[in-house]
Design a protein around this motif. Structure first.
Motif, mmCIF file in Angstrom:
data_model
loop_
_atom_site.group_PDB
_atom_site.id
_atom_site.type_symbol
_atom_site.label_atom_id
_atom_site.label_comp_id
_atom_site.label_asym_id
_atom_site.label_seq_id
_atom_site.Cartn_x
_atom_site.Cartn_y
_atom_site.Cartn_z
ATOM 1 N N PHE A 82 18.648 20.436 -17.697
ATOM 2 C CA PHE A 82 20.856 20.686 -17.430
ATOM 3 C C PHE A 82 21.225 21.048 -18.970
ATOM 4 O O PHE A 82 21.294 22.103 -18.935
ATOM 5 N N THR A 85 19.878 24.924 -18.586
ATOM 6 C CA THR A 85 20.417 25.821 -17.541
ATOM 7 C C THR A 85 22.353 26.204 -17.604
ATOM 8 O O THR A 85 23.122 27.350 -16.896
ATOM 9 N N HIS A 86 22.805 25.127 -18.265
ATOM 10 C CA HIS A 86 24.118 25.261 -18.047
ATOM 11 C C HIS A 86 24.586 25.594 -20.139
ATOM 12 O O HIS A 86 25.472 25.696 -20.275
ATOM 13 N N SER A 87 23.350 25.836 -20.459
ATOM 14 C CA SER A 87 24.223 26.789 -21.414
ATOM 15 C C SER A 87 23.219 28.187 -21.982
ATOM 16 O O SER A 87 22.706 28.527 -21.023
#
Length: 280
Positions: A82, A85-87
């Motif tokens: 996660f 994917t998001h940073s």
């Protein structure tokens, strides 16, 4: 001399340790082949360390340690994914942040929660004194990993070599990734009771490296990895009996010696072979 060598086989607890260790070693060794091929050695390290808070919380609640370890391992792997994917943080850095944070949290929880979990046993294992319930959990976890690899091994192998091609021919790539993470967590669950959360890293990496040095085909690589891990388990436990030393430490030392021999003497990829090729 013969009586000295066979002395460990006269004790029931030694035979139980060898049996449990062999199942754990085989499961971890097969997964280590995928870990080495995917370049996911840090993932194995991360999951093995991240199970500590799950074990501590499960022990405090009176729940099975295996359940807590499995959930914590999955949380680490999925959490790192996660973050990636998001940073802007890359996968290796995300794993480093998540697993060190979880491991540290487990150490802090030990000071506040009433638990029967002994930190030394969690970190370094207690294979010679493994309790019946823990033995059953380790055998069940290791057996399920081996069964899943027998049923889904080919799909996982294609995914490990070329995930893009696997997706192109219709294989469920995301599900295979999740399955692999679950199997990795399951292997760590099995290994916690045998060699502890720290030294299980060696079983998830070194056998695959040995097979990779000695073989060019996956089937042979997997066979060598399993053979080396199971042999190291047997010889390490026997050595710990005669030397009165840590079983987990002896197992990993033997496994490391196997790797050193393969590194030097591998027929095609060893250091001596490289020198011969350079001299031609």
């Amino acid at each position: 001399m013969i009586e000295t060598l066979i002395a460990p086989f006269t004790h029931a607890f030694m035979l139980e340790a060898m049996g449990v260790g062999a199942v754990v070693a085989a499961a971890c060794a097969l997964l280590s082949c995928f870990v080495v091929l995917k370049g996911w050695s840090l993932l194995g390290d991360a999951v093995s360390h991240a199970v500590l808070p799950g074990v501590v919380i499960a022990s405090a609640l009176g729940a099975p340690l295996a359940a807590g370890a499995f959930l914590a391992g999955m949380a680490c792997a999925l959490g790192a994914g996660f973050v990636q994917t998001h940073s802007r943080v890359k996968e290796d850095a995300a794993l480093g942040v998540v697993f060190t944070g979880m491991f540290a949290a487990g150490l802090v929880l030990l000071a506040f929660l009433t638990t029967d979990a002994h930190v030394t046993h969690i970190l370094f294992g207690n294979i010679l004194g493994i309790e019946r319930d823990d033995m059953i959990q380790a055998l069940l976890a290791g057996g399920l990993v081996l069964l899943a690899l027998a049923l889904q091994g080919r799909d996982l192998l294609l995914w490990a070599f070329d995930a893009t091609h696997a997706g192109g021919i219709g294989l469920p790539v995301r599900w295979l990734r999740l399955l692999f993470l679950a199997l990795l967590s399951g292997a760590v669950v099995a290994g916690v009771q045998a060699v502890g959360v720290i030294l299980v890293v060696a079983l998830l990496i070194t056998p695959g490296c040995i097979g990779y040095l000695l073989a060019d085909r996956f089937g042979r690589m997997a066979g060598i990895a399993v053979a080396s891990a199971v042999a190291a388990n047997l010889l390490g436990i026997m050595a710990s009996y005669h030397l009165n030393a840590s079983p987990a430490g002896c197992i990993v030392v033997v496994l490391s010696l196997f790797f050193a021999v393969a590194l030097v003497a591998a027929p095609s990829h060893g250091l001596l072979a490289a020198r011969r090729k350079a001299a031609l």
